[in-house]
Design a protein around this motif. Structure first.
Motif, PDB file in Angstrom:
ATOM      1  N   UNK A 173     -23.257 -86.478  53.311  1.00  0.00           N
ATOM      2  CA  UNK A 173     -21.890 -86.093  53.669  1.00  0.00           C
ATOM      3  C   UNK A 173     -21.856 -84.657  54.179  1.00  0.00           C
ATOM      4  N   UNK A 174     -21.151 -84.458  55.281  1.00  0.00           N
ATOM      5  CA  UNK A 174     -21.048 -83.136  55.880  1.00  0.00           C
ATOM      6  C   UNK A 174     -22.157 -82.828  56.869  1.00  0.00           C
ATOM      7  N   UNK A 175     -23.166 -83.685  56.939  1.00  0.00           N
ATOM      8  CA  UNK A 175     -24.276 -83.480  57.882  1.00  0.00           C
ATOM      9  C   UNK A 175     -23.958 -84.132  59.214  1.00  0.00           C
ATOM     10  N   UNK A 176     -24.828 -83.881  60.185  1.00  0.00           N
ATOM     11  CA  UNK A 176     -24.686 -84.465  61.513  1.00  0.00           C
ATOM     12  C   UNK A 176     -25.930 -85.294  61.834  1.00  0.00           C
ATOM     13  N   UNK A 177     -25.706 -86.468  62.391  1.00  0.00           N
ATOM     14  CA  UNK A 177     -26.805 -87.315  62.851  1.00  0.00           C
ATOM     15  C   UNK A 177     -26.840 -87.237  64.368  1.00  0.00           C
ATOM     16  N   UNK A 178     -28.051 -87.247  64.925  1.00  0.00           N
ATOM     17  CA  UNK A 178     -28.216 -87.141  66.371  1.00  0.00           C
ATOM     18  C   UNK A 178     -29.224 -88.181  66.843  1.00  0.00           C
ATOM     19  N   UNK A 179     -28.934 -88.792  67.977  1.00  0.00           N
ATOM     20  CA  UNK A 179     -29.845 -89.779  68.560  1.00  0.00           C
ATOM     21  C   UNK A 179     -30.024 -89.488  70.039  1.00  0.00           C
ATOM     22  N   UNK A 180     -31.194 -89.893  70.557  1.00  0.00           N
ATOM     23  CA  UNK A 180     -31.516 -89.733  71.972  1.00  0.00           C
ATOM     24  C   UNK A 180     -32.152 -91.021  72.462  1.00  0.00           C
ATOM     25  N   UNK A 207     -21.069 -86.984  59.626  1.00  0.00           N
ATOM     26  CA  UNK A 207     -20.787 -87.916  58.527  1.00  0.00           C
ATOM     27  C   UNK A 207     -19.666 -87.299  57.701  1.00  0.00           C
ATOM     28  N   UNK A 208     -18.448 -87.667  58.010  1.00  0.00           N
ATOM     29  CA  UNK A 208     -17.283 -87.112  57.317  1.00  0.00           C
ATOM     30  C   UNK A 208     -16.888 -88.037  56.182  1.00  0.00           C
ATOM     31  N   UNK A 209     -17.518 -87.857  55.037  1.00  0.00           N
ATOM     32  CA  UNK A 209     -17.198 -88.725  53.909  1.00  0.00           C
ATOM     33  C   UNK A 209     -16.735 -87.901  52.723  1.00  0.00           C
TER      34      UNK A 209
END
Length: 149
Positions: A121-128, A147-149
């Motif tokens: 929670x509070x982190x960011x996920x990134x994809x390419x 991830x806004x939980x």
């Protein structure tokens, strides 16, 4: 004796009523938590070659799913296998997955792959996602979602 039975019966009724109320309150809390969880869907696309890459993310609480698709940019496209690199990670954290698929891209949108994982929670996920066909300009799409939980 009747007085003792009356006390026991009243006590049992109060216990059952209390348990029913506690169960009802737990159900309300669970439904409130489920209602507060929001599902978001975000997409980006890129085009610098002969295919259009689209990268989408669905976020539900701390769960994230990235899906990549490729669509030919020309009606004269001949279906063929196209190599891709597709990866996802938590920014500043662990990798969620990496794929090197080579799906046959047809004349319509073709799924390249899916990567899912749990994001703190509070982190960011990134994809390419990147088409890696030799001789084509690189077509790279990158998407970052919180991830806004």
């Amino acid at each position: 004796m009747n007085r003792l039975l009356a006390i026991l019966a009243g006590s049992t009724l109060l216990t059952v009523a209390g348990a029913a109320q506690a169960t009802a309150q737990a159900s309300v809390r669970a439904s409130d938590e489920a209602a507060s969880a929001v599902v978001t869907r975000t997409c980006v696309s890129s085009y610098r070659g002969v295919v259009v890459n689209e990268l989408c993310a669905v976020v539900y609480g701390d769960q994230v799913t990235f899906t990549g698709t490729a669509t030919p940019s020309s009606v004269a496209w001949t279906p063929r296998a196209v190599p891709f690199r597709f990866s996802a990670s938590v920014v500043g954290g662990p990798q969620l997955g990496a794929l090197k698929p080579a799906p046959v891209v047809r004349r319509s949108a073709t799924e390249v792959g899916t990567i899912s994982g749990v994001v703190p929670c509070g982190s960011t996920a990134e994809a390419t996602i990147e088409a890696t066909e030799w001789g084509w300009p690189p077509s790279i799409a990158t998407l970052a979602v919180p991830a806004n939980c």
